[in-house]
Enzyme design. Sequence first.
Site, mmCIF file in Angstrom:
data_model
loop_
_atom_site.group_PDB
_atom_site.id
_atom_site.type_symbol
_atom_site.label_atom_id
_atom_site.label_comp_id
_atom_site.label_asym_id
_atom_site.label_seq_id
_atom_site.Cartn_x
_atom_site.Cartn_y
_atom_site.Cartn_z
ATOM 1 N N HIS A 272 -1.471 7.498 7.126
ATOM 2 C CA HIS A 272 -1.329 7.676 8.568
ATOM 3 C C HIS A 272 0.108 8.016 8.973
ATOM 4 C CE1 HIS A 272 -5.443 6.377 9.156
ATOM 5 N NE2 HIS A 272 -5.196 5.361 8.359
ATOM 6 N N ASP B 221 -3.874 16.346 3.348
ATOM 7 C CA ASP B 221 -4.993 16.602 2.443
ATOM 8 C C ASP B 221 -5.073 18.075 2.061
ATOM 9 O OD1 ASP B 221 -5.505 13.953 2.774
ATOM 10 O OD2 ASP B 221 -7.269 14.227 4.051
#
Length: 395
Positions: free
Chosen positions: A50, A182
Amino acid sequence: MPHIPSQEKRSTVGRLSPARLATSLFTTSFATRPTVAASAPGRVNLLGEHTDYNGGPVLPVAIERRTGIAARVANGWSFVSATEDGVHQLDIDAPMRRTWTDYLVGVVRELRALRAAPPGAEVAVATNLPIGAGLSSSAALTVAAAKALSLLAGKRLSPAALAEIAFRAEYHQVGVRCGRMDQTIAAHGQRGSALLFETAAGTLQTVPLPGRLWILETGVSHRLTGGALNDRRRECEEALAFCREWRPGLAYLSQLTPDDLPEVERRLAPPLVPRVRHVVTETARTRRAAEVLAAGDLVTLGRLLVQGHESLRVDYQSTVPEADLLVTSAREHGAYGARLTGAGWGGAVVLLAPPEREARTVAEVGSDFQKQYGRMPVTWSTRASRGVRRETLAD
């Protein structure tokens, strides 16, 4: 997250690679051969959870499990998966369907904006990534699709361009409030290395990662569209707005330091304070983790993994009891460390253990899990792998 096809649910897959399986599926479904195939990996994030959408560093690893795409230029758009019967014929401009095909539609739309999409295509998809396990199956799908479809259009896009297309497909088209980690590791991954990605600066640094990582699946699937992830991102945006009242030049929460946390506690609403504390401490942990990994200090890296999990559990509230048990058990049974990897609220735990006892540690952790939940966790290991690539079509 909408369902993405997973080859693991078919016992007939055998040892076919995802790209080979996608090629076979394509031939069966469309009665012709594909002209291009590509694949991209999932990822494990060692530390930096995060932090990517808060301008901080991340330390992901591309894994050996991948998603494969086989495709051919056609009139219109048709998609087929390894786990669903029938072919999906879609209008790219129609509303999203809230299923796995949205990710492919999003990629096509973003490629069209760059004039890097074919006029239409038949596409087959297969993967050996577990879905909803926090291993970035969606980024593997979008990066592999961006590679295959741009090749169909006669374009050779850079890894950075493929990562950006995939990010925009997820963020702007599907509605996942993700960062760029990602897609970046799926495009840039290298064998034998983790990747320190400073998201604000856009810099990439490889860090040697010898040996294997173990993945222990909690069996709790997560969703990324809507729900808790979007809530956390909104909370971080609110916290940043408040922090800018006393730090006008602040661009990201990750620019705050541990010394700023007392002021954060005084100025912010209590629910926002732990979110900021996680981002600040995780930023420091991630940079430290890259340093100790480069030095081969796996003991310290293991401690940082555990600290990161505790921050996710307490400050970001994104873990699940199954993951908490796996991490606690790993520490008790001789692992260097472990933590929940991925966005959270389900998914998988990454475990790092001394090579001479890793199999025993994993077995003992699995036994503890079975005693608590009445089932064994799915476990497997991986080495650091390479990023997106064009695949050779089988004869």
